[in-house]
Design an enzyme around this catalytic site. Structure first.
Site, PDB file in Angstrom:
ATOM      1  N   LYS A   8       0.918  -1.366   0.001  1.00 58.65           N
ATOM      2  CA  LYS A   8       0.040  -0.129  -0.144  1.00 58.65           C
ATOM      3  C   LYS A   8       0.730   1.268  -0.078  1.00 58.65           C
ATOM      4  O   LYS A   8       0.752   2.117  -0.695  1.00 58.65           O
ATOM      5  CB  LYS A   8      -1.062   0.063   1.185  1.00 58.65           C
ATOM      6  CG  LYS A   8      -1.792   1.136   1.265  1.00 58.65           C
ATOM      7  CD  LYS A   8      -3.146   0.755   2.366  1.00 58.65           C
ATOM      8  CE  LYS A   8      -2.941   0.935   3.749  1.00 58.65           C
ATOM      9  NZ  LYS A   8      -2.656   2.295   4.228  1.00 58.65           N
ATOM     10  N   SER A   9       1.584   1.310   0.941  1.00 55.66           N
ATOM     11  CA  SER A   9       2.651   2.550   0.975  1.00 55.66           C
ATOM     12  C   SER A   9       3.498   2.904  -0.436  1.00 55.66           C
ATOM     13  O   SER A   9       3.515   3.975  -0.813  1.00 55.66           O
ATOM     14  CB  SER A   9       3.692   2.524   1.987  1.00 55.66           C
ATOM     15  OG  SER A   9       3.137   2.458   3.502  1.00 55.66           O
TER      16      SER A   9
ATOM     17  N   ARG B 105       3.104   5.865  -3.258  1.00 58.17           N
ATOM     18  CA  ARG B 105       4.390   6.710  -3.504  1.00 58.17           C
ATOM     19  C   ARG B 105       4.726   6.521  -4.977  1.00 58.17           C
ATOM     20  O   ARG B 105       5.124   7.546  -5.640  1.00 58.17           O
ATOM     21  CB  ARG B 105       5.725   6.190  -2.652  1.00 58.17           C
ATOM     22  CG  ARG B 105       5.367   6.556  -1.204  1.00 58.17           C
ATOM     23  CD  ARG B 105       6.278   6.002  -0.344  1.00 58.17           C
ATOM     24  NE  ARG B 105       6.312   6.444   1.154  1.00 58.17           N
ATOM     25  CZ  ARG B 105       5.383   6.271   1.902  1.00 58.17           C
ATOM     26  NH1 ARG B 105       4.274   5.834   1.478  1.00 58.17           N
ATOM     27  NH2 ARG B 105       5.460   6.906   3.260  1.00 58.17           N
TER      28      ARG B 105
ATOM     29  N   GLY C  32      -4.817   8.124   5.258  1.00 59.24           N
ATOM     30  CA  GLY C  32      -3.840   9.259   5.870  1.00 59.24           C
ATOM     31  C   GLY C  32      -2.478   9.513   4.922  1.00 59.24           C
ATOM     32  O   GLY C  32      -2.187  10.778   4.897  1.00 59.24           O
TER      33      GLY C  32
ATOM     34  N   ARG D   8      -7.822  12.630  12.387  1.00 62.72           N
ATOM     35  CA  ARG D   8      -6.564  12.132  12.486  1.00 62.72           C
ATOM     36  C   ARG D   8      -5.531  13.660  12.274  1.00 62.72           C
ATOM     37  O   ARG D   8      -6.171  14.580  11.528  1.00 62.72           O
ATOM     38  CB  ARG D   8      -6.006  11.161  11.739  1.00 62.72           C
ATOM     39  CG  ARG D   8      -6.979   9.722  11.832  1.00 62.72           C
ATOM     40  CD  ARG D   8      -6.498   9.102  10.961  1.00 62.72           C
ATOM     41  NE  ARG D   8      -5.233   8.540  11.285  1.00 62.72           N
ATOM     42  CZ  ARG D   8      -4.379   7.560  10.250  1.00 62.72           C
ATOM     43  NH1 ARG D   8      -5.263   7.195   9.165  1.00 62.72           N
ATOM     44  NH2 ARG D   8      -3.308   7.238  10.140  1.00 62.72           N
TER      45      ARG D   8
ATOM     46  N   SER E 178       7.530   9.686  11.990  1.00 65.62           N
ATOM     47  CA  SER E 178       6.223   9.542  11.086  1.00 65.62           C
ATOM     48  C   SER E 178       6.876   9.452   9.586  1.00 65.62           C
ATOM     49  O   SER E 178       7.210  10.315   9.210  1.00 65.62           O
ATOM     50  CB  SER E 178       5.086  10.158  11.193  1.00 65.62           C
ATOM     51  OG  SER E 178       4.232  10.533   9.996  1.00 65.62           O
TER      52      SER E 178
ATOM     53  N   GLN F  31       4.720   9.472   6.958  1.00 62.75           N
ATOM     54  CA  GLN F  31       3.973  10.300   6.140  1.00 62.75           C
ATOM     55  C   GLN F  31       4.421  11.739   6.438  1.00 62.75           C
ATOM     56  O   GLN F  31       4.369  12.420   5.422  1.00 62.75           O
ATOM     57  CB  GLN F  31       2.386  10.079   6.819  1.00 62.75           C
ATOM     58  CG  GLN F  31       1.819   8.777   6.324  1.00 62.75           C
ATOM     59  CD  GLN F  31       0.606   8.433   6.933  1.00 62.75           C
ATOM     60  OE1 GLN F  31      -0.154   9.199   7.655  1.00 62.75           O
ATOM     61  NE2 GLN F  31      -0.105   7.304   6.486  1.00 62.75           N
TER      62      GLN F  31
ATOM     63  N   ASP G 122       2.379  -0.575  12.044  1.00 63.24           N
ATOM     64  CA  ASP G 122       1.182  -0.990  11.628  1.00 63.24           C
ATOM     65  C   ASP G 122       0.650  -2.609  12.204  1.00 63.24           C
ATOM     66  O   ASP G 122      -0.271  -2.970  12.217  1.00 63.24           O
ATOM     67  CB  ASP G 122       0.939  -1.082  10.358  1.00 63.24           C
ATOM     68  CG  ASP G 122       0.619   0.303   9.733  1.00 63.24           C
ATOM     69  OD1 ASP G 122       0.195   1.372  10.638  1.00 63.24           O
ATOM     70  OD2 ASP G 122       0.895   0.488   8.801  1.00 63.24           O
TER      71      ASP G 122
ATOM     72  N   ARG H 215      -6.201   2.608  18.219  1.00 67.69           N
ATOM     73  CA  ARG H 215      -5.943   1.204  18.201  1.00 67.69           C
ATOM     74  C   ARG H 215      -5.600   0.430  19.762  1.00 67.69           C
ATOM     75  O   ARG H 215      -5.981  -0.638  19.745  1.00 67.69           O
ATOM     76  CB  ARG H 215      -4.974   0.680  17.097  1.00 67.69           C
ATOM     77  CG  ARG H 215      -5.440   0.715  15.814  1.00 67.69           C
ATOM     78  CD  ARG H 215      -4.532   0.459  14.746  1.00 67.69           C
ATOM     79  NE  ARG H 215      -4.989   0.706  13.292  1.00 67.69           N
ATOM     80  CZ  ARG H 215      -4.372   0.683  12.264  1.00 67.69           C
ATOM     81  NH1 ARG H 215      -2.987   0.861  12.235  1.00 67.69           N
ATOM     82  NH2 ARG H 215      -4.908   0.486  11.093  1.00 67.69           N
TER      83      ARG H 215
HETATM   84  C1  S3P Z   1       2.478   5.120   6.137  1.00 64.77           C
HETATM   85  C2  S3P Z   1       3.418   5.440   7.358  1.00 64.77           C
HETATM   86  C3  S3P Z   1       2.670   5.192   8.762  1.00 64.77           C
HETATM   87  C4  S3P Z   1       1.716   3.777   8.920  1.00 64.77           C
HETATM   88  C5  S3P Z   1       0.679   3.980   7.856  1.00 64.77           C
HETATM   89  C6  S3P Z   1       1.336   3.978   6.398  1.00 64.77           C
HETATM   90  C7  S3P Z   1       2.985   5.511   5.036  1.00 64.77           C
HETATM   91  O1  S3P Z   1       1.846   6.199   9.330  1.00 64.77           O
HETATM   92  O2  S3P Z   1       0.935   3.691   9.977  1.00 64.77           O
HETATM   93  O3  S3P Z   1      -0.308   2.773   7.723  1.00 64.77           O
HETATM   94  O4  S3P Z   1       2.649   4.970   3.790  1.00 64.77           O
HETATM   95  O5  S3P Z   1       3.892   6.434   5.001  1.00 64.77           O
HETATM   96  P1  S3P Z   1       2.693   7.241  10.028  1.00 64.77           P
HETATM   97  O6  S3P Z   1       3.635   7.976   9.275  1.00 64.77           O
HETATM   98  O7  S3P Z   1       1.939   8.115  10.745  1.00 64.77           O
HETATM   99  O8  S3P Z   1       3.440   6.534  11.349  1.00 64.77           O
END
Ligand code: S3P
Length: 419
Positions: free
Chosen positions: A19-20, A24, A88, A116, A159, A161, A306, A337
């Site tokens: 997913k991440s 990207r 997010g 969030r 983080s 993100q 996660d 969570r």
């Molecule tokens: C993610 C970063 C993580 C993760 C999320 C995906 C990403 O969040 O929990 O499921 O794709 O960069 P945080 O950056 O808020 O820790």
């Protein structure tokens, strides 16, 4: 939906695409200087949000998520607000990107995403010169794209993100951006930018980024380790199981969970076969009768962010207590969570202590079964499905549909645990 126990498990799986990484590659190929070819993108609700936003902003896509050609174009301002759904990653990464683009953009999300925190990205982007309005630090955001300037910034939380939002803005800003303070969060953005010959350097955990002319990608997304984690957990906890997972992303910033499981004496093996730009390999997980409870090492927490709730399940079969601390971030994920795991455990008659920043689980507990609430969180729905499979009487999940956020075929995998 009731998930009932299974007697024996022998399975070989390829996981859905990461997913991440899918988010990207969609964003970065939209910023490249020519046409990219992307293969094996995750076709799930979250990643479709990123795709739809980019498309509505004028990026041209040809093909489908198995094979997608991306034709970058200058972004155009549109009247319609941009919907991030539950994602997010979409909200935070797209904000970084749009801060540098001409126009006014409005981002909003579903009920969970609207709770969030967005201040974490607004602060550094504003320091770079961005104009962002928010509802008290939460969505919706109104972004007025501008010419930004590089900054020096120390990340207050590890983080990915947040880090990625700043990096994406820095790729279109004047001067150098220097980011410090995050040793451990996932580094897919940095790896991909390097792969695209962007101006990024990482030395002693300090990231320097400058305006870049990104080369196009020709890239196949590997399997998602966070999806694999559910089946690794299942194999470890089940009394007669072996699950092999092939072609899964084993980026060191993603596999804190495997490191933690090794310390808990789990019966797991993993090997990396391919390394550029992302490590890919195989994981073999089997019934583990010698599990021991530990206090989860602080430095592994961002690498397992996660997967942390799954450690509450692993702790149930371990000798002694499993203690998670320093994980306050879990309270601001798709659900709180910590609270959701504790409440559901209590409803199932399982002992657990809630901490402000984690939980403590007693080992060697029996899991009979019962009903749980997902609180509209995909990972909570999947986690308790796994518990149902090792329980005595099965577990009723109030809303399994949320798996479509990251793993739409999750139930098909459960139907194939003996192939
Ligand atoms: C993610 C970063 C993580 C993760 C999320 C995906 C990403 O969040 O929990 O499921 O794709 O960069 P945080 O950056 O808020 O820790």
């Amino acid at each position: 939906m009731k998930i009932s126990p299974v007697k024996k498990i022998r399975a070989k799986f390829i996981m859905p695409p990461d997913k991440s990484i899918t988010h990207r590659v969609l964003i970065l190929s939209s910023m490249a200087n020519d046409k990219s070819k992307l293969y094996n993108l995750l076709n799930a609700d979250d990643t479709k949000r990123t795709y739809n936003i980019l498309k509505s902003l004028g990026i041209n896509f040809k093909g489908d998520f198995n094979k997608l050609e991306v034709y970058p174009k200058p972004i155009r301002e549109i009247e319609k607000p941009l919907y991030c759904g539950n994602s997010g990653t979409t909200a935070r990464l797209i904000s970084g990107y749009l801060s540098t683009q001409n126009g006014l953009f409005i981002l909003y999300g579903d009920k969970s995403l609207s709770k969030r925190p967005m201040k974490r990205i607004i602060l550094p982007l504003e320091l770079m010169g961005a104009k962002i309005e928010s509802r008290n630090g939460y969505l919706p955001l109104i972004i007025k794209g501008k010419n930004l300037k590089g900054i020096k910034y120390t990340l207050p939380i590890p983080s990915a993100q947040l880090k990625s939002a700043i990096i994406l803005a820095a790729l279109n800003s004047e001067g150098k951006t220097i980011i410090k303070g995050d040793k451990n969060s996932r580094d897919h953005t940095e790896r991909l930018i390097k792969y695209m010959n962007g101006n990024i350097e990482i030395k002693n955990n300090v990231i320097s980024v400058e305006k870049s002319n990104l080369e196009p990608l020709n890239f196949k997304v590997p399997g998602d380790f966070s999806s694999a984690a559910f089946f690794i957990t299942l194999a470890i906890l089940h009394s007669n199981a072996k699950i092999i997972i092939e072609n899964v992303n084993l980026n060191p910033t993603r596999i804190g969970f495997l490191k933690i499981l090794e310390q808990m004496n789990a019966n797991i093996k993993y090997e990396v076969f391919e390394n550029d730009p992302e490590p890919i390999g195989r994981v073999i997980a089997e019934t583990s009768n010698e599990l021991k409870g530990i206090e989860i090492p602080k430095e592994l927490i961002p690498n397992a962010i996660d997967e942390l709730p799954l450690l509450a399940l692993i702790g149930l079969n371990a000798e002694g207590r499993t203690i998670l601390k320093n994980a306050k971030e879990l309270r601001v994920k798709e659900s709180d969570r910590i609270k959701v795991v504790v409440e559901n455990f209590k409803d199932l008659g399982i002992k657990i202590d809630e901490l402000e920043d984690g939980f403590i689980v007693e080992g060697k507990q029996k899991i009979t079964g019962g009903k749980i609430k997902t609180y509209n969180d995909h990972r909570i729905a999947m986690m308790f499905s796994i518990l149902g499979l090792i329980s005595k009487e099965g577990i009723d999940i109030d809303n399994i549909n949320y798996v479509k956020i990251s793993f739409p075929d999750f139930l098909k995998y459960i139907d194939n645990l003996n192939n």
